[in-house]
Design a protein around this motif. Structure first.
Motif, short mmCIF file in Angstrom:
data_model
loop_
_atom_site.label_atom_id
_atom_site.label_comp_id
_atom_site.label_asym_id
_atom_site.label_seq_id
_atom_site.Cartn_x
_atom_site.Cartn_y
_atom_site.Cartn_z
N ALA A 28 -14.71 -36.12 -87.04
CA ALA A 28 -13.36 -35.66 -87.60
C ALA A 28 -12.62 -36.96 -86.24
O ALA A 28 -12.23 -38.05 -87.16
N ASN A 29 -13.31 -37.19 -85.69
CA ASN A 29 -12.42 -38.19 -85.01
C ASN A 29 -12.88 -39.88 -85.39
O ASN A 29 -11.59 -40.62 -84.99
N ALA A 169 -16.76 -25.26 -89.11
CA ALA A 169 -16.46 -25.76 -88.65
C ALA A 169 -15.09 -27.23 -89.73
O ALA A 169 -14.41 -27.68 -89.33
N LEU A 170 -15.98 -27.26 -90.17
CA LEU A 170 -15.57 -28.07 -91.81
C LEU A 170 -13.76 -27.18 -91.74
O LEU A 170 -12.01 -27.72 -91.99
N ALA A 171 -14.36 -25.97 -92.56
CA ALA A 171 -13.44 -24.86 -92.78
C ALA A 171 -12.04 -25.55 -91.68
O ALA A 171 -11.01 -25.27 -91.47
N LEU A 172 -12.76 -25.54 -90.18
CA LEU A 172 -11.63 -25.53 -89.20
C LEU A 172 -10.81 -27.03 -89.31
O LEU A 172 -9.81 -27.03 -89.04
N VAL A 173 -11.55 -28.00 -89.42
CA VAL A 173 -10.43 -29.64 -89.43
C VAL A 173 -9.53 -29.22 -90.78
O VAL A 173 -8.66 -29.86 -90.77
N ALA A 174 -9.96 -28.44 -92.13
CA ALA A 174 -9.01 -28.58 -92.64
C ALA A 174 -8.10 -27.89 -92.89
O ALA A 174 -6.43 -27.95 -93.20
N LEU A 181 -9.18 -34.47 -95.22
CA LEU A 181 -9.82 -35.14 -93.55
C LEU A 181 -11.60 -34.27 -93.39
O LEU A 181 -12.55 -34.63 -93.83
N ALA A 182 -11.45 -33.33 -94.29
CA ALA A 182 -12.66 -32.08 -94.06
C ALA A 182 -13.11 -33.54 -94.98
O ALA A 182 -14.72 -32.77 -94.59
N ARG A 183 -12.41 -33.67 -96.03
CA ARG A 183 -14.16 -33.61 -97.57
C ARG A 183 -14.44 -35.21 -96.77
O ARG A 183 -15.86 -35.30 -97.11
N ASP A 184 -13.77 -36.25 -96.23
CA ASP A 184 -14.36 -36.93 -95.84
C ASP A 184 -15.54 -36.80 -95.08
O ASP A 184 -16.38 -37.63 -94.69
N VAL A 185 -15.53 -36.03 -93.85
CA VAL A 185 -16.11 -35.82 -92.67
C VAL A 185 -17.48 -34.90 -92.74
O VAL A 185 -18.53 -35.15 -93.05
N ALA A 186 -17.41 -34.43 -94.45
CA ALA A 186 -17.77 -34.00 -95.45
C ALA A 186 -19.32 -34.37 -95.99
O ALA A 186 -20.72 -34.61 -95.62
N GLY A 188 -19.11 -38.30 -94.83
CA GLY A 188 -19.99 -38.57 -93.80
C GLY A 188 -21.84 -37.70 -92.93
O GLY A 188 -22.42 -38.59 -93.25
N LEU A 189 -21.29 -36.17 -93.09
CA LEU A 189 -22.12 -35.84 -92.91
C LEU A 189 -22.76 -34.87 -93.36
O LEU A 189 -24.61 -34.73 -93.66
N VAL A 190 -22.89 -35.70 -94.87
CA VAL A 190 -24.13 -35.59 -96.02
C VAL A 190 -24.46 -33.65 -96.40
O VAL A 190 -25.17 -33.31 -96.82
N VAL A 191 -22.86 -33.60 -96.88
CA VAL A 191 -23.14 -32.14 -96.34
C VAL A 191 -21.96 -31.44 -97.76
O VAL A 191 -20.98 -31.47 -97.63
N TYR A 192 -22.43 -30.01 -98.20
CA TYR A 192 -21.40 -29.55 -98.68
C TYR A 192 -19.87 -29.54 -97.54
O TYR A 192 -19.79 -28.98 -97.17
N LEU A 193 -18.50 -29.39 -98.96
CA LEU A 193 -17.70 -29.48 -98.47
C LEU A 193 -17.56 -27.40 -98.19
O LEU A 193 -16.98 -27.01 -97.67
N HIS A 194 -17.36 -27.26 -99.68
CA HIS A 194 -17.39 -26.12 -99.78
C HIS A 194 -19.19 -26.05 -100.77
O HIS A 194 -19.03 -25.28 -101.52
#
Length: 321
Positions: A28-29, A169-174, A181-186, A188-194
């Motif tokens: 996220a940073n 952690a993605l939920a906390l960022v959202a 931003l949470a979607r962009d992080v997901a 980048g890490l190649v994981v599900y946002l939800h």
């Protein structure tokens, strides 16, 4: 001002419980080109702390050294957690820091440490599906929900097992910065946002207690081996030589489940195995498991695992040789 994230570890912690959320905040940073999150790893004593897999991680600070309020206190889990519940320095340190934190979170069975610190009383919480029963037994004041990948109850967040710390952690960022931003992080890490479905789709087969009575144990084995047979209460009662009413009462008392619910769970597990190990079309899976139609199969999967049979197969199919 950066948000101060304190991640609490201890000897024998699960490394993924720490690394997954830490990389979410760090990513996220990177996405925002800022120092929006400041990460600190804390333990009872500063220095090298061995994870369960033998890799040592440095705790930059001791719990006692943290005197000011923190934004987020996150307690990781690990196989050593049950033994750490008697560590008063650890538990009291968590309780003290949570008192001044904007929010408190746990990953996996780190929920046991939050509960021991009195932070989950009267709250809804989740944990690893293997630990949910222990959490409920040890702390009856906690409303345990074993299926969600994470749960938010006010300013306390808890997550399911291990990799679910990433979802948390993605939920906390959202919650802090919005879903974009949470979607962009997901991404980048190649994981599900939800993540689709709950954690129960990853759990072991849905088992009941083994009956004390030998005839009922034999009947239980018959049900599991023959899901497509007539497994109605009248048919099962005839097999045991009991009246329907007496059979239902005895079966429920000895297995913890009414006969109809046990049969449904057994058929659901049979369907899971076929989806994991065969390429049978859904109508054949439904027939072989005694479910009749693909529509019934679909409803069963939605009820038990909050996903569809097709999605389940895509994630877990490994064809037997």
């Amino acid at each position: 001002m950066p948000r101060d994230i304190v991640l609490v570890i201890f000897d024998g912690f699960q490394l993924f419980d720490l690394a997954g959320p830490a990389d979410v905040f760090a990513t996220a940073n990177l996405c925002t080109r800022s120092d929006g999150y400041r990460l600190r790893v804390a333990a009872v004593r500063a220095g090298a702390v061995p994870a369960h897999n033998g890799i040592a991680t440095t705790a930059q600070v001791s719990l006692a050294e943290i005197t000011g309020p923190v934004d987020t206190l996150m307690v990781v889990g690990g196989l050593s957690v049950p033994g750490r519940l008697r560590d008063r320095e650890l538990v009291d340190g968590i309780a003290r820091l949570a008192g001044s934190a904007r929010r408190t979170a746990s990953v996996c069975n780190g929920a046991l440490l939050l509960a021991e610190a009195g932070l989950l009383d009267g709250r809804r919480a989740t944990t690893h599906w293997l630990t949910a029963g222990e959490l409920a037994r040890r702390y009856p004041g906690v409303e345990v929900d074993a299926d969600p990948v994470y749960v938010r109850d006010g300013d306390v967040w808890t997550s399911a097992g291990v990799s679910a710390g990433v979802d948390l952690a993605l939920a906390l960022v959202a919650d802090d910065h919005g879903h974009r931003l949470a979607r962009d992080v997901a991404r980048g890490l190649v994981v599900y946002l939800h993540r689709p479905g709950g954690q129960s789709q990853f759990s072991a087969p849905l088992r009941a207690l083994a009956p004390r009575s030998e005839p009922l144990r034999e009947l239980q084995a018959f049900i599991d081996a023959h899901p497509a047979e007539d497994l109605s209460v009248p048919a099962l009662a005839r097999r045991t030589g009991m009246s329907e009413r007496h059979f239902s009462r005895v079966f429920t008392a000895q297995t913890g489940l009414p006969p109809g619910r046990y049969v449904e769970r057994s058929r659901a597990d049979a369907a899971r195995r076929l989806l994991e190990t065969t390429d049978h079309p859904l109508d054949r899976v439904a027939r072989e498991c005694g479910l009749g139609t693909p529509e019934t199969l679909y409803r069963l999967f939605r009820r038990h695992w909050r996903t569809s049979p097709g999605d389940y197969r895509r994630r877990f199919h490994v064809k037997e040789s």
